[in-house]
Design a protein around this motif. Structure first.
Motif, mmCIF file in Angstrom:
data_model
loop_
_atom_site.group_PDB
_atom_site.id
_atom_site.type_symbol
_atom_site.label_atom_id
_atom_site.label_comp_id
_atom_site.label_asym_id
_atom_site.label_seq_id
_atom_site.Cartn_x
_atom_site.Cartn_y
_atom_site.Cartn_z
ATOM 1 N N THR A 56 0.765 -1.187 0.038
ATOM 2 C CA THR A 56 0.192 0.113 -0.007
ATOM 3 C C THR A 56 0.600 1.289 0.071
ATOM 4 O O THR A 56 0.147 2.617 -0.364
ATOM 5 C CB THR A 56 -0.875 0.073 1.178
ATOM 6 N N ASN A 57 2.085 1.250 0.189
ATOM 7 C CA ASN A 57 2.982 2.424 0.233
ATOM 8 C C ASN A 57 4.314 2.141 -0.462
ATOM 9 O O ASN A 57 4.960 1.149 -0.257
ATOM 10 C CB ASN A 57 2.992 2.995 1.571
ATOM 11 N N GLU A 58 4.883 3.271 -0.875
ATOM 12 C CA GLU A 58 6.152 3.184 -1.582
ATOM 13 C C GLU A 58 7.256 2.924 -0.671
ATOM 14 O O GLU A 58 8.254 2.269 -1.188
ATOM 15 C CB GLU A 58 6.373 4.397 -2.581
ATOM 16 N N LYS A 87 3.620 6.077 7.529
ATOM 17 C CA LYS A 87 4.624 5.680 7.437
ATOM 18 C C LYS A 87 4.968 4.160 7.976
ATOM 19 O O LYS A 87 4.532 4.229 9.330
ATOM 20 C CB LYS A 87 5.983 6.468 8.016
ATOM 21 N N PRO A 88 5.618 2.981 7.616
ATOM 22 C CA PRO A 88 5.675 1.862 8.560
ATOM 23 C C PRO A 88 7.125 1.987 9.151
ATOM 24 O O PRO A 88 7.943 2.862 8.921
ATOM 25 C CB PRO A 88 6.050 0.911 7.352
ATOM 26 N N ASN A 130 -6.869 0.965 4.623
ATOM 27 C CA ASN A 130 -7.932 1.587 5.752
ATOM 28 C C ASN A 130 -7.412 2.194 6.895
ATOM 29 O O ASN A 130 -7.621 2.538 7.909
ATOM 30 C CB ASN A 130 -8.872 0.603 6.079
ATOM 31 N N HIS A 131 -5.941 2.330 6.695
ATOM 32 C CA HIS A 131 -5.200 3.000 7.968
ATOM 33 C C HIS A 131 -5.559 4.485 8.415
ATOM 34 O O HIS A 131 -5.819 4.558 9.302
ATOM 35 C CB HIS A 131 -3.401 2.694 7.722
ATOM 36 N N ILE A 132 -5.473 5.391 7.301
ATOM 37 C CA ILE A 132 -5.800 6.879 7.404
ATOM 38 C C ILE A 132 -7.013 6.947 7.659
ATOM 39 O O ILE A 132 -7.880 7.522 8.619
ATOM 40 C CB ILE A 132 -5.369 7.465 6.460
ATOM 41 N N PRO A 137 1.614 0.737 7.952
ATOM 42 C CA PRO A 137 2.036 1.911 8.378
ATOM 43 C C PRO A 137 1.435 2.562 9.515
ATOM 44 O O PRO A 137 0.133 2.262 9.812
ATOM 45 C CB PRO A 137 1.732 2.868 7.013
ATOM 46 N N SER A 138 2.231 3.253 10.485
ATOM 47 C CA SER A 138 1.375 4.230 11.157
ATOM 48 C C SER A 138 0.653 5.390 10.427
ATOM 49 O O SER A 138 1.582 5.772 9.520
ATOM 50 C CB SER A 138 2.247 4.690 12.312
ATOM 51 N N ALA A 139 -0.542 5.580 10.653
ATOM 52 C CA ALA A 139 -1.375 6.442 9.942
ATOM 53 C C ALA A 139 -1.713 7.760 10.664
ATOM 54 O O ALA A 139 -2.468 7.516 11.710
ATOM 55 C CB ALA A 139 -2.182 5.923 8.961
#
Length: 293
Positions: free
Chosen positions: A13-15, A166-167, A265-267, A143-145
């Motif tokens: 889900t994130n780069e 960011k993870p 769905n983290h954010i 990630p922490s969002a």
């Protein structure tokens, strides 16, 4: 050749998570060998980071290929019949899975939003507008969002103006990031499942962080609450835009279920924590799924 392969890379889900994997492949190789990462996926969302990273750029180290079932020599006639039915019955999905066109995820939970430039300082001057901040915890894979937004209850509008995503963040790093962004004195609602993390972050100077309220069907109630607003997302909040473009209802045997897929769905979870209050009424499932009038 050193090869790493990822099926369904769309689920990364994130780069940043990919960058960590990329950097982990190190070491000098003989001249006739090289390092290679292979990704395969369906192009469900044109806003996904994979498109910008590998398809919308020119890089001699990247080979981006688009193929479809039509060139798959291992498919049987029964397999090809599935795509023919899909083309007839679900053309939107067929454009993605059958024609490999970049699309927008089908069955979106939220269709009440748009990307928009705005000055949050001007919005905050409106009478009755309140700021809300939410935090969802992650670590290795998730990630922490963190999200910051303004709620205009009278006009039923939400303005998302800031985020981090960011993870691999420890709690002291989360606290430092919140301070760096200037929100250390704000009330922040964090995931109540992480009481220890909330307490640690509080000890690092984020005094007004509180656990979220959770009850039976809190996810659906939170979604229903957010669906009542028109949501404007500032273009700089790219991860929020990605999640709102990708958060979909789960399905089984082509039937839409009363729960969202647990991805992208983290954010959105952080957003729910910040606005959610224990409801007194039940859930209108038909309206929640976009079927109500």
């Amino acid at each position: 050749m050193f090869v790493t392969q990822s099926e369904e890379a769309y689920e990364i889900t994130n780069e940043d998570a990919f960058n960590k994997l990329d950097l982990s492949i190190r070491g000098k190789l003989p001249d006739h060998l090289w390092k290679q990462i292979t990704f395969t996926f369906n192009p469900w969302n044109e806003r996904h980071w994979l498109k910008a990273r590998f398809f919308d750029t020119e890089d001699e180290d990247i080979l981006a290929l688009t193929t479809t079932y039509k060139v798959n020599e291992f498919l049987g006639e029964d397999d090809r019949k599935i795509f023919k039915k899909m083309k007839r019955d679900n053309p939107k999905r067929y454009r993605v899975e059958g024609e490999a066109e970049w699309g927008i995820a089908e069955g979106l939970v939220f269709e009440n939003w748009e990307e928009k430039e705005f000055d949050y300082r001007e919005i905050s001057k409106r009478k009755g507008v309140v700021s809300r901040f939410g935090l969802d915890f992650g670590y290795t894979n998730d990630p922490s969002a963190f999200i910051g937004y303004l709620e205009d209850e009278e006009n039923k509008e939400i303005y998302v103006f800031d985020e981090f995503y960011k993870p691999g963040m420890l709690n002291d790093e989360i606290a430092r990031q919140i301070k760096y962004m200037g929100y250390e004195k704000e009330e922040i609602i964090g995931d109540s499942a992480e009481q220890k993390s909330i307490e640690e972050i509080k000890r690092h100077g984020i005094r007004r962080i509180k656990p979220s309220v959770k009850g039976k069907d809190s996810i659906l109630h939170g979604i229903q609450l957010l669906q009542q607003y028109k949501i404007y997302i500032h273009p700089r909040c790219v991860n929020t835009i990605t999640e709102f473009s990708s958060y979909i209802w789960d399905t089984k045997d082509s039937r839409v279920l009363n729960k969202p897929v647990d991805a992208f769905n983290h954010i959105i979870d952080a957003m729910r924590y910040a606005i959610y209050k224990q409801p007194k009424k039940g859930i209108d499932i038909e309206r929640l799924l976009g079927k109500g009038k």
